[in-house]
Scaffold this motif. Structure first.
Motif, PDB file in Angstrom:
ATOM      1  N   SER C  14     -23.771 123.688 -25.479  1.00  0.00           N
ATOM      2  CA  SER C  14     -22.420 124.095 -25.852  1.00  0.00           C
ATOM      3  C   SER C  14     -22.420 125.554 -26.323  1.00  0.00           C
ATOM      4  CB  SER C  14     -21.869 123.178 -26.929  1.00  0.00           C
ATOM      5  OG  SER C  14     -22.707 123.249 -28.050  1.00  0.00           O
ATOM      6  N   ASN C  16     -23.548 127.683 -24.558  1.00  0.00           N
ATOM      7  CA  ASN C  16     -23.182 128.273 -23.271  1.00  0.00           C
ATOM      8  C   ASN C  16     -23.650 129.712 -23.063  1.00  0.00           C
ATOM      9  OD1 ASN C  16     -22.263 128.252 -20.794  1.00  0.00           O
ATOM     10  ND2 ASN C  16     -20.073 128.246 -21.295  1.00  0.00           N
ATOM     11  N   GLU C  68      -6.090 122.700 -20.522  1.00  0.00           N
ATOM     12  CA  GLU C  68      -7.375 123.258 -20.942  1.00  0.00           C
ATOM     13  C   GLU C  68      -8.341 123.261 -19.749  1.00  0.00           C
ATOM     14  OE1 GLU C  68      -8.360 124.545 -23.902  1.00  0.00           O
ATOM     15  OE2 GLU C  68      -6.224 124.406 -24.401  1.00  0.00           O
ATOM     16  N   GLU C  69      -9.386 124.077 -19.868  1.00  0.00           N
ATOM     17  CA  GLU C  69     -10.385 124.176 -18.810  1.00  0.00           C
ATOM     18  C   GLU C  69     -10.936 122.793 -18.409  1.00  0.00           C
ATOM     19  OE1 GLU C  69     -13.150 127.273 -19.684  1.00  0.00           O
ATOM     20  OE2 GLU C  69     -14.475 126.694 -18.052  1.00  0.00           O
ATOM     21  N   GLU C  70     -11.303 122.026 -19.433  1.00  0.00           N
ATOM     22  CA  GLU C  70     -11.901 120.711 -19.156  1.00  0.00           C
ATOM     23  C   GLU C  70     -10.926 119.798 -18.419  1.00  0.00           C
ATOM     24  OE1 GLU C  70     -14.946 119.578 -19.189  1.00  0.00           O
ATOM     25  OE2 GLU C  70     -15.476 121.622 -19.772  1.00  0.00           O
ATOM     26  N   GLU C  71      -9.651 119.865 -18.813  1.00  0.00           N
ATOM     27  CA  GLU C  71      -8.640 119.024 -18.161  1.00  0.00           C
ATOM     28  C   GLU C  71      -8.523 119.375 -16.688  1.00  0.00           C
ATOM     29  OE1 GLU C  71      -4.958 118.069 -20.814  1.00  0.00           O
ATOM     30  OE2 GLU C  71      -5.667 120.064 -21.384  1.00  0.00           O
ATOM     31  N   TYR C  73     -10.881 120.701 -14.781  1.00  0.00           N
ATOM     32  CA  TYR C  73     -12.064 120.181 -14.092  1.00  0.00           C
ATOM     33  C   TYR C  73     -11.915 118.684 -13.850  1.00  0.00           C
ATOM     34  CZ  TYR C  73     -14.597 124.544 -15.009  1.00  0.00           C
ATOM     35  OH  TYR C  73     -15.003 125.840 -15.046  1.00  0.00           O
ATOM     36  N   ASP C  74     -11.450 117.973 -14.877  1.00  0.00           N
ATOM     37  CA  ASP C  74     -11.322 116.527 -14.727  1.00  0.00           C
ATOM     38  C   ASP C  74     -10.319 116.179 -13.630  1.00  0.00           C
ATOM     39  OD1 ASP C  74     -13.187 116.014 -16.605  1.00  0.00           O
ATOM     40  OD2 ASP C  74     -11.774 115.731 -18.261  1.00  0.00           O
ATOM     41  N   GLU C  89     -21.887 118.221 -15.269  1.00  0.00           N
ATOM     42  CA  GLU C  89     -21.770 117.853 -16.683  1.00  0.00           C
ATOM     43  C   GLU C  89     -22.909 116.899 -17.046  1.00  0.00           C
ATOM     44  OE1 GLU C  89     -18.941 114.936 -17.968  1.00  0.00           O
ATOM     45  OE2 GLU C  89     -18.216 114.709 -15.916  1.00  0.00           O
TER      46      GLU C  89
END
Lengths: 176, 626, 119
Positions: C14, C16, C68-71, C73-74, C89
């Motif tokens: 994390s 990163n 958000e970035e993660e959303e 990607y998901d 991931e």
């Protein structure tokens, strides 16, 4: 570690790697991701090709039975090839929704008046974003989508073939 | 005509190979003191046959003989002569023929070069090398014959992929193959020495040349591939962690480890088994590279047309070779005389062990990242991508201890070194590098946690390797290579930290401001060149006090229809300005990508330094001999 | 035990340590980590294909919607599978991918300690 164990471990590793790579040679390069069960966002709005009217895409789908969605463009040669099969599907009384991908409305309309219109409704996708909602990577692609759960049941990348027709019919019956 | 000549010379070469396998096997079991003269004779006949075969393919390409299927598929009469010739190895069949050619030439050179070696050892090396050669011959004749004929003879060829029409790429495969194939000699020789029991300092001195030569070619080969990607692919990067690139990097890590270990074997007669393991692994990795690239098991920009039977053949062949080496290794382990010595913590031996430790770690990251997706897909059907973020996350943190270690490891003495009295020079150098890094880091808003120690340490290492030119007693070749390496790391880090770019859609007459520079699209000229249509744009870049013009190009080829973007790059000692453009569907607009990349040229120069060090070492060894 | 290792690995990553060029905008940052599925070995960011152009637009729209970035990607993983993301991931499938090199490094360290006499 004694010498024998080392020997056996290296032998075993080699054999396992060999078998996996051997199987890897057979793995088809199929990227349709059928396991995903991805859902289509039915709140999406889109413009109709023929009337310029903006509608909600959920209106196009029959809530109780699955529908076929086909992404196409007049500039795409394989689309021309598969068109006859779409016409056959239409003759089988199957509801096909067309998504016209990055096309000029004039060419698209010409294409359909020339080769026949298999679609119950055609919506336009000028910037390609709607096709991405369906998880498409290009044209042509065909999807079977459940009206109940909004899920993609089946996905065909590339032009349909006559074998696909039989399969589509079966799948539609099964999920009806 | 040339088809028959090429084809039948391959059959003759195969017969020679079979003869040599049996003959060398029988002779190795007898107690002959001298090498039968026939060996040199038959090997030279074989080499000549393969050379004839190779050049008949070259000839077919040069005269555009489309009765040859390979030529038909990969060439075109309109192509410039240089690319007709390089087209010979720009395809699967021809590149294998080139592999084969290099394999047999290397064996021939090996025979001429190892007169002073033990006969049994030489016979066994011939045996293993001929097993590899015959494997390749059968592979070519069965699955990838470059001399298949076509009838009726087509009047025009299908052309060569224009993306492959580039000078760096034209010479990149042959150089890389010299590196790969060099490892085959190391492999054969180490198995032979395992059986004949002559591993030791003398053998190390003899094999070290081969290690160096393969390593130099591999380094230059990787460099050329990277240069090609940078200039031709038009994305402005020099390393994409593409599986095909990784495949050439893996044997490099292994060979670099071997290069260091073999010195211990030579000087201290120690690390015998480890040297053998590294030799076998290096060659296996080179061969696996061929398997991964040729079988189509990978998904990559560079993958060539493939056919499942080819993948199957290489995989089985590779399996047999590795199985054979595991068996030979374990059943002859007791022949290795135990001359292992105690390793003290402060000694060159230990330093080289640590070097190997890091090399193996880097290797494992690249190896796992490259083949894990294949394994996962086979085992549970999931598809994943392993891209640059994975490699960066795992490799970069480990650079910190590696750089620290490299600043003192190479200057340790053999056997046992003492902790020196506190060295003020080192302290001064460290403070100087802190100061330089401070100045550098204030110029960037970039605040990655790790960039501070990395920059400090890479500059520190750079200064230490420069200092070593004046103080250290180690060889000049080592100094140059290590200096090159530290320069490479420093350039890559600074390049990564200070690169920036912008992306925009522009039409003729538009201006964009970027980093205090004004970029203006002045015009786009359309012309017809030999075998493509060219759109050449001119961009004027104006700085505060200077200006220059960049001419990137888009090429539209007809055979086959391909559109490529040729970047235009203004290179100075300090930075590259990289500009590439693309045609957009909206009329009149072009997508442009402008990149500022500092110290780019130093990445190439430092790699040349690294290999030049190796080259000096080869030359110096020869001097010692005479 | 597994959970602890996973936690440590997560913490570690994390942080990163992305070293790539300074990333101007969020769209660039995200599209650099997306595989262009119809190109070979190119990111969406690097590609000018129809697919990549649309994908950049989708990412931009999602950011404008406040995702958000993660959303994002998901969302895309749900459409295309994990294959689309370059940075795998950490999960059951990729646990070994991330840990094998680290385990090997530790193992190599032990071997060296055994070989070297500390005097």
């Amino acid at each position: 570690m004694s010498k024998n164990i080392k020997f056996l471990v290296s032998l075993l590793t080699l054999i396992i790697i060999f078998i996996i790579l051997l199987k890897g040679l057979d793995v088809s390069k199929d990227y349709s991701n059928e396991k995903l069960k991805s859902q289509i966002d039915f709140s999406l709005n889109a413009k109709k090709l023929f009337s310029d009217e903006i509608i909600n895409i959920s209106d196009l789908f029959d809530k109780n039975s699955p529908s076929v969605v086909n992404i196409w463009a007049s500039w795409c040669a394989p689309c021309r090839e598969e068109h006859q099969f779409l016409m056959k599907l239409k003759d089988m009384n199957i509801n096909i929704i067309g998504i016209n991908y990055k096309d000029s409305p004039k060419n698209a309309k010409n294409f359909l008046s020339l080769l026949g219109n298999p679609y119950s409704e055609v919506i336009t996708d000028n910037d390609g974003t709607k096709s991405i909602e369906f998880g498409a990577i290009g044209v042509p692609e065909t999807f079977i989508i459940s009206g109940k759960t909004n899920e993609i049941i089946k996905k065909y990348i590339g032009p349909l073939t006559s074998e696909n027709l039989i399969e589509i019919e079966k799948l539609l019956k099964k999920n009806a | 005509m040339s088809n028959y000549l090429g084809n039948y010379s391959l059959y003759i070469a195969l017969i020679a190979s079979v003869y040599l396998i049996f003959k060398s096997y029988l002779d190795a079991n007898s107690e002959n003191k001298y090498l039968d003269k026939n060996f040199i004779l038959i090997t030279s006949i074989q080499t000549i046959m393969i050379t004839v075969s190779f050049f008949s393919l070259v000839a077919a390409f040069v005269i555009s003989d489309f009765s040859n299927e390979t030529v038909f598929n990969n060439s075109h009469t309109l192509k410039p002569l240089f690319y007709k010739v390089s087209g010979t190895w720009g395809n699967h069949e021809g590149s294998l023929l080139l592999w084969l050619l290099v394999l047999s030439i290397f064996l021939f050179i090996f025979l001429l070069n190892s007169r002073s070696q033990d006969t049994k050892y030489k016979l066994l090396t011939i045996l293993f090398q001929q097993i590899i050669i015959s494997g390749f011959l059968v592979f070519i004749l069965l699955t990838s014959n470059p001399f298949k004929t076509l009838y009726p003879i087509p009047s025009e060829g299908l052309g060569l992929n224009p993306i492959l029409q580039d000078p760096a790429l034209a010479i990149h495969p042959p150089i890389l193959y010299l590196g790969y194939v060099g490892t085959s000699i190391i492999f054969s020789a180490s198995l032979a020495s395992m059986i004949s029991g002559n591993i030791g300092d003398k053998w190390a001195r003899h094999i070290k040349k081969w290690v160096l030569v393969s390593w130099i070619f591999l380094t230059i080969g990787i460099l050329l591939g990277s240069i090609w990607a940078y200039y031709e692919l038009g994305w402005g990067g020099f390393w994409f962690w593409d599986p095909v690139e990784n495949v050439s990097l893996m044997p490099w890590f292994c060979l670099t480890a071997l290069l260091h270990t073999v010195i211990v074997l030579q000087k201290r007669n120690s690390f015998k088994e480890w040297t053998i393991i590294l030799s076998i692994t290096t060659f296996s990795l080179s061969m696996s590279g061929t398997f991964l690239v040729r079988s189509g098991i990978l998904n990559s920009i560079h993958t060539f047309a493939n056919d499942p039977s080819r993948g199957l053949f290489i995989l089985c062949f590779l399996f047999i070779l590795i199985l054979m080496s595991i068996l030979i290794f374990f059943f002859n382990q007791n022949k290795i005389s135990n001359t292992a010595k105690e390793n003290f913590i402060l000694s060159k031996e230990t330093a080289i062990l640590v070097n190997n430790w890091f090399m193996m770690f880097f290797l494992s990251v690249v190896l796992v990242g490259t083949i894990y997706p294949i394994f996962l897909e086979v085992l549970n059907g999931s598809k994943i991508s392993v891209g640059p973020p994975f490699y960066h996350n795992l490799l970069i943190p480990f650079l910190i201890p590696f750089l620290i270690f490299m600043s003192f490891g190479p200057s340790l003495k053999w056997i046992k070194d003492k902790l020196k009295k506190f060295n003020y020079n080192i302290l001064i150098i460290f403070f100087v590098s802190l100061l330089i890094s401070y100045v550098i880091l204030t110029k960037t808003e970039n605040s990655f946690l790790l960039s501070i120690p990395l920059i400090v340490l890479s500059i520190y290492l750079l200064l230490v390797t420069i200092k070593d030119f004046f103080v250290s007693k180690s060889s000049i070749s080592q100094k140059i290579s290590h200096f090159g390496f530290s320069l490479l790391i420093t350039s890559i880090l600074l390049n990564g930290l200070f690169s920036n770019e912008f992306n925009s859609n522009m039409k003729v007459g538009d201006e964009r401001i970027f980093n205090e520079k004004v970029v203006k699209l002045k015009e786009v000229n359309v012309t017809d060149v030999d075998n493509y249509k060219s759109l050449k744009a001119s961009f004027e870049v104006t700085n505060k006090n200077s200006s220059f013009v960049l001419y990137p190009e888009v090429r539209i080829y007809q055979q086959p229809l391909t559109i490529t973007s040729e970047a235009d790059i203004k290179t100075t000692l300090f930075s590259d300005n990289f500009l590439v453009f693309n045609i957009l569907k909206d009329d009149g607009y072009y997508n442009i990508r402008y990149q500022y990349k500092p110290l780019m040229i130093w990445i190439w120069i430092s790699t040349i330094f690294i290999s030049f060090g190796g080259l000096l070492s080869v030359v110096r060894k020869n001097e010692q001999k005479y | 035990m597994l959970k602890i290792i996973k936690l440590i690995l997560l913490l570690y990553f994390s942080l990163n340590f992305s070293y790539a060029a300074e990333i101007n905008t969020k769209v660039d940052q995200i599209t650099k980590n997306l595989r262009c599925l119809i190109c070979q070995g190119q990111s969406v960011y690097d590609s000018q294909s129809d697919f990549a152009i649309s994908m950049k637009l989708v990412v931009k729209n999602k950011i404008d919607e406040g995702k958000e970035e993660e959303e994002i990607y998901d969302y895309l993983k749900n459409k295309y599978g994990e294959w689309i993301v370059y940075e795998p991931e950490l999960n059951q499938n990729t646990f070994l991918l991330w840990s094998i090199p680290l385990i090997l490094f530790a193992f190599g360290g032990l071997l060296i300690i055994r070989k070297v006499s500390i005097k």
